[in-house]
Design a protein around this motif. Sequence first.
Motif, PDB file in Angstrom:
ATOM      1  N   PRO A 141      34.359  24.257  31.316  1.00 31.98           N
ATOM      2  CA  PRO A 141      35.379  24.753  30.385  1.00 31.98           C
ATOM      3  C   PRO A 141      36.361  25.705  31.063  1.00 31.98           C
ATOM      4  O   PRO A 141      36.018  26.409  32.015  1.00 31.98           O
ATOM      5  CB  PRO A 141      34.559  25.479  29.316  1.00 31.98           C
ATOM      6  N   MET A 142      37.588  25.709  30.549  1.00 33.91           N
ATOM      7  CA  MET A 142      38.635  26.577  31.083  1.00 33.91           C
ATOM      8  C   MET A 142      38.432  28.010  30.597  1.00 33.91           C
ATOM      9  O   MET A 142      37.842  28.250  29.543  1.00 33.91           O
ATOM     10  CB  MET A 142      40.012  26.063  30.644  1.00 33.91           C
ATOM     11  N   ALA A 143      38.935  28.958  31.388  1.00 37.66           N
ATOM     12  CA  ALA A 143      38.832  30.380  31.040  1.00 37.66           C
ATOM     13  C   ALA A 143      39.324  30.622  29.624  1.00 37.66           C
ATOM     14  O   ALA A 143      40.357  30.091  29.211  1.00 37.66           O
ATOM     15  CB  ALA A 143      39.640  31.214  32.024  1.00 37.66           C
ATOM     16  N   ARG A 144      38.578  31.454  28.895  1.00 37.55           N
ATOM     17  CA  ARG A 144      38.979  31.773  27.526  1.00 37.55           C
ATOM     18  C   ARG A 144      38.878  33.269  27.212  1.00 37.55           C
ATOM     19  O   ARG A 144      39.254  33.690  26.128  1.00 37.55           O
ATOM     20  CB  ARG A 144      38.150  30.981  26.516  1.00 37.55           C
ATOM     21  N   TYR A 145      38.377  34.058  28.174  1.00 35.88           N
ATOM     22  CA  TYR A 145      38.209  35.494  27.938  1.00 35.88           C
ATOM     23  C   TYR A 145      39.093  36.299  28.887  1.00 35.88           C
ATOM     24  O   TYR A 145      39.205  35.989  30.072  1.00 35.88           O
ATOM     25  CB  TYR A 145      36.745  35.901  28.123  1.00 35.88           C
ATOM     26  N   PHE A 146      39.704  37.345  28.342  1.00 37.74           N
ATOM     27  CA  PHE A 146      40.613  38.225  29.079  1.00 37.74           C
ATOM     28  C   PHE A 146      39.968  39.605  29.086  1.00 37.74           C
ATOM     29  O   PHE A 146      39.958  40.294  28.061  1.00 37.74           O
ATOM     30  CB  PHE A 146      41.969  38.233  28.371  1.00 37.74           C
ATOM     31  N   VAL A 147      39.400  39.991  30.219  1.00 35.33           N
ATOM     32  CA  VAL A 147      38.562  41.187  30.283  1.00 35.33           C
ATOM     33  C   VAL A 147      39.368  42.372  30.815  1.00 35.33           C
ATOM     34  O   VAL A 147      39.976  42.292  31.887  1.00 35.33           O
ATOM     35  CB  VAL A 147      37.324  40.946  31.166  1.00 35.33           C
ATOM     36  N   ILE A 148      39.336  43.456  30.060  1.00 39.43           N
ATOM     37  CA  ILE A 148      40.089  44.666  30.392  1.00 39.43           C
ATOM     38  C   ILE A 148      39.149  45.688  31.028  1.00 39.43           C
ATOM     39  O   ILE A 148      38.123  46.052  30.445  1.00 39.43           O
ATOM     40  CB  ILE A 148      40.751  45.248  29.133  1.00 39.43           C
ATOM     41  N   HIS A 149      39.516  46.137  32.224  1.00 42.56           N
ATOM     42  CA  HIS A 149      38.749  47.124  32.987  1.00 42.56           C
ATOM     43  C   HIS A 149      39.620  48.353  33.230  1.00 42.56           C
ATOM     44  O   HIS A 149      40.841  48.301  33.114  1.00 42.56           O
ATOM     45  CB  HIS A 149      38.380  46.586  34.379  1.00 42.56           C
ATOM     46  N   ASP A 150      38.982  49.443  33.658  1.00 47.51           N
ATOM     47  CA  ASP A 150      39.725  50.474  34.379  1.00 47.51           C
ATOM     48  C   ASP A 150      39.045  50.670  35.726  1.00 47.51           C
ATOM     49  O   ASP A 150      37.864  50.359  35.896  1.00 47.51           O
ATOM     50  CB  ASP A 150      39.854  51.781  33.588  1.00 47.51           C
ATOM     51  N   THR A 151      39.801  51.154  36.693  1.00 44.86           N
ATOM     52  CA  THR A 151      39.276  51.260  38.056  1.00 44.86           C
ATOM     53  C   THR A 151      38.267  52.387  38.216  1.00 44.86           C
ATOM     54  O   THR A 151      37.475  52.378  39.160  1.00 44.86           O
ATOM     55  CB  THR A 151      40.422  51.486  39.059  1.00 44.86           C
TER      56      THR A 151
END
Length: 293
Positions: free
Chosen positions: A114-124
């Motif tokens: 399956p193609m990417a479906r999640y957009f994950v937000i990080h901080d450094t």
Amino acid sequence: MTLRPALLSLFLFATVGTAFAQQQTACPYVAWKSGFKGDARAQATCLLRPVKLYARLGETAPLPEFLAAHIGQRTDIAPARLRAWLAQQSVSEADVGGAVDAPLSRAVGRLAAPMARYFVIHDTSYPNFLLDAIPAHINDAGWDFNDFNIRNPALGGGPKGHVYVNRLGGSLQVRDFGTPGYASKLEKDKPSLTGLFLHVELVQPRNSVPGGGKGNDGLAPDPGFTPAQYERLALLYIAASVRRGTWLIPAFHAVLDTGFANGHDDPQNFSLSEWSAALFRLHAALRQADTGQ
């Protein structure tokens, strides 16, 4: 029913403890769907629980208006329109994760890839100023960590995000959104999921909680991010969603790591309402450009 003081205290402790445990529970993973339980909006509601000190999670809350209306729906922006708009703004496609008409990464370890479906937000969570105060000029061009030529996150070991965003709103692609790469405990534990998640790192320094353990990086600036970072994050989310053809499911890194030892605590002091407002503005600008109005 009247409870004696001791019983009342026990009851309240149990009630609060149960509520807290529910807040810290990982979002239910469903292997057959290579994702989490529920439709796209239900998943986002779970995956966007606010991240507090020491990776404690806040309660679920209704999604901001833009996200509630769009997550999981078909995108209404053509790649050609986005490409033209980026050119008008002098923004390179490389700075938004790669060619806007190219497919996203796939989880090749899964049967259907399956193609990417999640957009994950990080901080450094870096740099860590330890017990010193975080400098007042972290949002200025003169701060080294706002210059990717001086502080290049692609260098050094460890997992990398796909794109990094400094506090001036500048972005640096380390890995194209079409290239799988893990950056969470969940993917490390389940390598076949790598490729389902796109990772964006927002530059945010930290310092230590006094008495919280040597070298800890528990404290973040408040507000945690700049308007320019929210604007560029909105553009990255739109660009990735256009490439998939449907609006991606956003998630916080710490929520993905819930339940794993040494899970991360980012992003700290993230404002969903500010990001949603940035998405509204940018989406409206792109739609206006598309219609010529």
